[in-house]
Every structure is written in structure tokens, then in C-alpha cells.
Design an enzyme around this catalytic site. Structure first.
Site, PDB file in Angstrom:
ATOM      1  N   GLU A 186      15.824  43.081  20.018  1.00 41.23           N
ATOM      2  CA  GLU A 186      17.563  43.352  20.595  1.00 41.23           C
ATOM      3  C   GLU A 186      17.914  43.366  21.393  1.00 41.23           C
ATOM      4  O   GLU A 186      19.242  43.564  21.805  1.00 41.23           O
ATOM      5  CB  GLU A 186      17.866  42.875  18.730  1.00 41.23           C
ATOM      6  CG  GLU A 186      17.389  42.535  17.929  1.00 41.23           C
ATOM      7  CD  GLU A 186      17.120  41.088  17.691  1.00 41.23           C
ATOM      8  OE1 GLU A 186      17.305  40.653  18.991  1.00 41.23           O
ATOM      9  OE2 GLU A 186      17.837  40.428  17.174  1.00 41.23           O
ATOM     10  N   HIS A 235      12.274  49.411  13.785  1.00 40.94           N
ATOM     11  CA  HIS A 235      11.272  48.522  13.049  1.00 40.94           C
ATOM     12  C   HIS A 235      10.765  48.967  12.114  1.00 40.94           C
ATOM     13  O   HIS A 235      10.781  50.211  12.231  1.00 40.94           O
ATOM     14  CB  HIS A 235      10.523  48.215  14.772  1.00 40.94           C
ATOM     15  CG  HIS A 235      10.586  46.522  14.047  1.00 40.94           C
ATOM     16  ND1 HIS A 235       9.073  46.006  13.537  1.00 40.94           N
ATOM     17  CD2 HIS A 235      10.630  46.022  14.582  1.00 40.94           C
ATOM     18  CE1 HIS A 235       8.774  44.846  13.906  1.00 40.94           C
ATOM     19  NE2 HIS A 235      10.135  44.306  14.887  1.00 40.94           N
TER      20      HIS A 235
HETATM   21  N1  ACO Z   1      20.148  53.596  12.994  1.00 43.56           N
HETATM   22  C1  ACO Z   1      20.490  54.037  12.524  1.00 43.56           C
HETATM   23  N2  ACO Z   1      19.467  55.178  11.529  1.00 43.56           N
HETATM   24  C2  ACO Z   1      18.254  53.954  10.761  1.00 43.56           C
HETATM   25  C3  ACO Z   1      18.194  52.441  12.232  1.00 43.56           C
HETATM   26  C4  ACO Z   1      18.894  52.725  12.952  1.00 43.56           C
HETATM   27  N3  ACO Z   1      18.805  50.979  13.813  1.00 43.56           N
HETATM   28  N4  ACO Z   1      16.625  51.972  11.642  1.00 43.56           N
HETATM   29  C5  ACO Z   1      16.173  53.083  10.364  1.00 43.56           C
HETATM   30  N5  ACO Z   1      16.677  53.892   9.736  1.00 43.56           N
HETATM   31  C6  ACO Z   1      16.917  55.066   8.798  1.00 43.56           C
HETATM   32  C7  ACO Z   1      17.254  54.183   7.713  1.00 43.56           C
HETATM   33  O1  ACO Z   1      18.218  54.008   7.512  1.00 43.56           O
HETATM   34  C8  ACO Z   1      16.791  55.545   6.865  1.00 43.56           C
HETATM   35  O2  ACO Z   1      17.457  56.461   6.531  1.00 43.56           O
HETATM   36  P1  ACO Z   1      17.048  57.053   5.039  1.00 43.56           P
HETATM   37  O3  ACO Z   1      16.055  57.817   5.445  1.00 43.56           O
HETATM   38  O4  ACO Z   1      17.972  58.471   5.134  1.00 43.56           O
HETATM   39  O5  ACO Z   1      18.098  55.619   4.282  1.00 43.56           O
HETATM   40  C9  ACO Z   1      14.969  55.813   7.495  1.00 43.56           C
HETATM   41  O6  ACO Z   1      15.178  55.037   9.916  1.00 43.56           O
HETATM   42  C10 ACO Z   1      13.800  55.667   7.780  1.00 43.56           C
HETATM   43  O7  ACO Z   1      14.296  53.599   8.051  1.00 43.56           O
HETATM   44  P2  ACO Z   1      13.476  52.081   6.982  1.00 43.56           P
HETATM   45  O8  ACO Z   1      13.531  52.034   5.516  1.00 43.56           O
HETATM   46  O9  ACO Z   1      11.924  53.368   7.592  1.00 43.56           O
HETATM   47  O10 ACO Z   1      13.729  51.143   8.255  1.00 43.56           O
HETATM   48  P3  ACO Z   1      13.408  49.714   7.714  1.00 43.56           P
HETATM   49  O11 ACO Z   1      12.308  49.967   7.631  1.00 43.56           O
HETATM   50  O12 ACO Z   1      14.042  49.117   6.402  1.00 43.56           O
HETATM   51  O13 ACO Z   1      14.393  49.073   9.173  1.00 43.56           O
HETATM   52  C11 ACO Z   1      15.574  47.484  10.449  1.00 43.56           C
HETATM   53  C12 ACO Z   1      13.225  48.113   9.917  1.00 43.56           C
HETATM   54  C13 ACO Z   1      15.730  47.336   9.131  1.00 43.56           C
HETATM   55  C14 ACO Z   1      14.606  46.769  11.484  1.00 43.56           C
HETATM   56  C15 ACO Z   1      15.647  49.357  10.554  1.00 43.56           C
HETATM   57  O14 ACO Z   1      15.745  49.739  11.607  1.00 43.56           O
HETATM   58  C16 ACO Z   1      17.403  48.455  11.218  1.00 43.56           C
HETATM   59  O15 ACO Z   1      18.205  48.250  10.376  1.00 43.56           O
HETATM   60  N6  ACO Z   1      17.707  48.333  12.877  1.00 43.56           N
HETATM   61  C17 ACO Z   1      19.239  47.910  13.291  1.00 43.56           C
HETATM   62  C18 ACO Z   1      19.050  46.405  13.176  1.00 43.56           C
HETATM   63  C19 ACO Z   1      18.646  46.233  14.465  1.00 43.56           C
HETATM   64  O16 ACO Z   1      18.183  46.205  15.235  1.00 43.56           O
HETATM   65  N7  ACO Z   1      17.848  44.974  13.672  1.00 43.56           N
HETATM   66  C20 ACO Z   1      17.042  44.070  14.034  1.00 43.56           C
HETATM   67  C21 ACO Z   1      15.643  44.048  14.565  1.00 43.56           C
HETATM   68  S1  ACO Z   1      14.178  43.971  15.271  1.00 43.56           S
HETATM   69  C22 ACO Z   1      14.484  41.936  14.371  1.00 43.56           C
HETATM   70  O17 ACO Z   1      14.195  42.078  14.081  1.00 43.56           O
HETATM   71  C23 ACO Z   1      13.716  40.512  15.596  1.00 43.56           C
END
Ligand code: ACO
Length: 362
Positions: free
Chosen positions: A307, A252
Site C-alpha cells: 500500500e 503484513h
Molecule cells: N504499525 C505499527 N505496529 C504494527 C503494524 C504497523 N503497521 N503492523 C503490526 N503492528 C504491530 C501490532 O500492533 C502488534 O503489536 P502488539 O503485539 O503490541 O499488539 C504486532 O505488530 C504484531 O502484529 P500482528 O498482529 O502480527 O499483525 P497482523 O497480522 O494482525 O496485521 C496488518 C497485519 C493488518 C496488515 C498490520 O500490519 C497493519 O495494521 N498494518 C497497517 C495497515 C496496512 O498497511 N494495511 C494494508 C495491508 S496490505 C493489504 O491488505 C493489501
């Protein structure tokens, strides 16, 4: 000419609004909606009461629970009267895209506030689209029922049980608002131009649909299906992370600890006493995914988000996965409309700046 400015590609930490509607404390894992913690709302305060509270806080007028319930019931009935025109806009589209067209086809209804028209219309359109995709006729709403109970009834053609209605109501409350998330921000940007609530909510729904926001629960079930057995969990999850894929239902932007909504919804699943899914397998996937994410990203806490259990709960309520995002919109429409009203009342256009990276003519 020197161009210098600090940008945040994802606007992380940028304060874009002041709101009385909800607050997310990402460090403590706390969500406050309408002045109460989410755990004290779900299953206790009905969706109608919370929606009325959000509209009141936004400053439209004071809307008590009984009035909100009446308004939403009338709005569902009025939407159903216009359903042929609304569904024709969605002709040939799958459920989630058809829902966008259906919402875009809404407009003012005399005698009803726009916010009530919008929130009331959502389950009528979502359930009619699901039924249409199965070749079934839409079911007329029952305005005297609660929003959640009527949603289940319109979906199935039969009344759901009381516990099922309570579980769906708990979901609607839990997902009703969540600070400055991407879709709510979108609603506020549109409303800040003094465009009307129909424009703001249509745009917000578009922002909701992506898998990084409200499009994740369907893929959560796809992941659980693909894993299939306990023996396959480690291999599947580890291979996905090795391919740099994101695990749906985890991570998140704001929470650095577990999303409080995950526990609220896990509890709502337990009320049902049965699900189509092996909950033990889902819990084992969750545990392994959390551990694998800790190993893969030791500096970035990534935990279960809303989710994961949304997917399990909505599936247990026999809501098909192609309707998960529209059902999310049924809930979040309460927040979107309230935020749009609150934003309009500030009278301030949202217009940020950008850093220019192109050529500067001499
Ligand atoms: N699985 C694997 N790796 C992840 C995940 C995940 N679920 N979430 C973040 N990371 C990784 C990113 O790829 C990033 O890696 P990197 O540094 O090597 O590029 C690192 O962790 C840091 O991530 P952030 O950029 O800080 O994450 P961001 O704030 O952009 O993402 C998000 C938040 C979009 C929700 C992300 O966690 C994600 O894509 N989750 C999966 C999709 C999901 O569950 N969406 C629903 C969200 S809840 C809602 O909106 C109702």
C-alpha cells in the site's frame, strides 16, 4: 461439559482452500500469480492476459488475451448503458461507499459471462463516481482500449499517456490476486454457498474497504502529508508508535520480509518520471518507519507492504485518494471472480467451527 479447542483469532496459518490461482511465500517474499512471479508480470503481461489466465485456471473456460480484452471492452460499454440506474443506487454516498452500492446494483448481462460483467464494470463505476463527486458527467468507455488506458480516459475525459497506462496496468496486474487475503476469502465463503458471482464480489469489496486491508493507501498519503518535512519524520513516526498506532503501508499478516509488490510498484512510479510528491521524503519516511518498527517490535518483522507505493503511484496518476479502494477493486476483481468460480467448482460449503464461551444450561 468441557470445551477445549485451539482457536486462532485471525485464522493465522489456517489453510482454507486449495488454489491454482496465486501463492504467497511470506518467508521468501515471493508472490506467484497465474504461474508467474509478480516481478515478471508487471509491465510485461497486460491485465487482460492475466485476467484471462486466472479465469482459465479457475476452470470456467480457456480465455485467451484477445478474448479477455474483447469481453472486458464489451462489459465496460454495457455497464455504461446502465449507468444511470447503477449511479442512482449510489446517490448521496461518498465514492468508496457509492462504489459498494454500484457493484451491488450489477447483474447478469446476456451474452457475457458474469465474471466479465463484474471485472468490466469496475472502472466504469469507479470513474463515474469520481467525476460525479466533481460535478462532471461520466465519460463513455472506449471498448477497443486496454482496461488500464480506458480507466484513465474515463477518469480524466482525455486519453492518458502510454507510460501512464503502462504504469496503471502494472498496478492492476500486481494487485490482481494475492492468496487467501480477507476479501478473497470472503468471496470464496459467499461462492461456497453457491450464491452467484455478483453476491460474492459485492461481499468481497466490503471486506476490502477496511484500513487493515485495502483501505490503507489513502491513510498512507494522510501520513506523508502530516509528516510534511524531513525534519519532522522521526518525531511524527515515533510519537505515532508511542501512541500504539499502526503505520499505514507497513506490516503484513503473511510476509516476514518486504512485500515484493512494493518494489514492483516503486519501479512503476519511476517510469512516470514525475510525481506530485517528494519521493525523497517518502523514501526517508519509509526508511525511518522500517527502522522504528524494528526497534518497537524486535520479535515481529514488519516491513513495507504494497500500500505504501500504491498510494504514491495512484496519486501520481492523478487518481484521487477517495477512489484508491475502488481502483484496488478494479484490479482485485480479476482474482475475486476467479476464486469464486474455483470455489463453486469444489462444490464444498465453507463452514468452520467455533468455540463456545457462554453458559451451558444444566
Ligand atoms: N504499525 C505499527 N505496529 C504494527 C503494524 C504497523 N503497521 N503492523 C503490526 N503492528 C504491530 C501490532 O500492533 C502488534 O503489536 P502488539 O503485539 O503490541 O499488539 C504486532 O505488530 C504484531 O502484529 P500482528 O498482529 O502480527 O499483525 P497482523 O497480522 O494482525 O496485521 C496488518 C497485519 C493488518 C496488515 C498490520 O500490519 C497493519 O495494521 N498494518 C497497517 C495497515 C496496512 O498497511 N494495511 C494494508 C495491508 S496490505 C493489504 O491488505 C493489501
Amino acid at each position: 461439559m468441557t470445551i477445549h479447542s485451539k482457536t486462532s483469532a485471525g485464522l493465522d496459518g489456517v489453510v482454507a482452500a486449495a488454489t491454482a490461482l496465486s501463492h504467497v511465500d511470506g518467508e521468501r517474499g515471493e508472490l506467484i500469480i497465474g504461474g508467474a512471479r509478480v516481478g515478471d508480470l508487471a509491465g510485461r503481461v497486460p491485465f487482460e492476459a492475466l485476467t484471462g489466465r486466472l479465469w482459465s485456471l479457475a476452470g470456467s473456460a480457456t480465455v485467451a488475451e484477445t478474448e479477455a480484452r474483447r469481453l472486458l471492452g464489451v462489459a465496460r460499454a454495457r455497464t455504461f448503458e446502465r449507468l444511470p440506474a447503477i449511479l442512482s443506487a449510489a446517490e448521496g454516498l461518498p465514492v468508496a461507499a457509492g462504489f459498494r452500492a454500484g457493484v451491488a446494483a450489477l447483474g447478469p448481462v446476456s451474452g457475457l459471462p458474469d465474471e466479465a460483467v463484474l471485472v468490466g464494470a469496475m472502472p466504469v463505476i469507479a470513474t463515474a463516481l469520481v467525476r460525479r463527486s466533481r460535478g462532471e458527467a461520466p465519460v463513455a468507455p472506449h471498448p477497443a482500449l486496454g482496461h488500464a488506458a480506458d480507466t484513465l480516459r474515463m477518469l480524466r475525459g482525455l486519453p492518458g499517456g502510454e507510460t501512464e497506462a503502462r504504469a496503471l496496468d502494472a498496478y492492476l496486474v500486481t494487485a490482481s490476486d494475492h492468496g487467501m487475503n480477507a476479501s478473497t476469502f470472503t468471496a470464496r465463503v459467499v461462492a461456497s454457498t453457491q450464491a452467484d458471482l455478483f453476491m460474492a464480489v459485492t461481499a468481497a469489496y466490503c471486506a476490502l474497504t477496511g484500513p487493515l486491508h485495502g483501505g490503507a493507501p489513502g491513510p498512507v498519503l494522510d501520513m506523508l502529508d502530516a509528516i510534511g518535512t524531513r525534519g519532522n519524520i522521526a518525531a511524527w513516526v515515533d510519537a505515532a508508535l508511542a501512541r500504539k498506532e499502526r503505520l499505514m503501508g507497513f506490516g503484513h499478516r503473511v510476509y516476514r520480509v518486504r512485500d515484493p509488490r512494493a518494489d514492483v510498484l516503486r519501479e512503476a512510479v519511476s517510469w512516470l518520471g514525475r510525481t506530485r510528491r517528494d519521493l525523497g521524503l517518502a523514501a526517508a519516511v519509509e526508511a525511518h518507519a522500517r527502522e522504528a518498527l524494528r526497534r518497537a517490535k524486535p520479535d515481529r518483522p514488519l516491513d513495507t507492504n504494497v500500500e505504501f507505493y500504491t498510494a504514491i503511484l495512484l496519486e501520481a496518476l492523478e487518481i484521487p485518494r477517495e477512489a484508491f479502494t475502488p481502483i484496488f477493486a478494479v484490479a482485485r476483481a480479476a482474482g475475486w471472480t476467479a476464486h469464486a468460480i474455483e470455489q463453486q467448482r469444489t462444490g464444498r460449503l465453507l463452514r468452520p467451527d467455533s468455540v463456545y464461551l457462554g453458559e451451558v444450561p444444566g
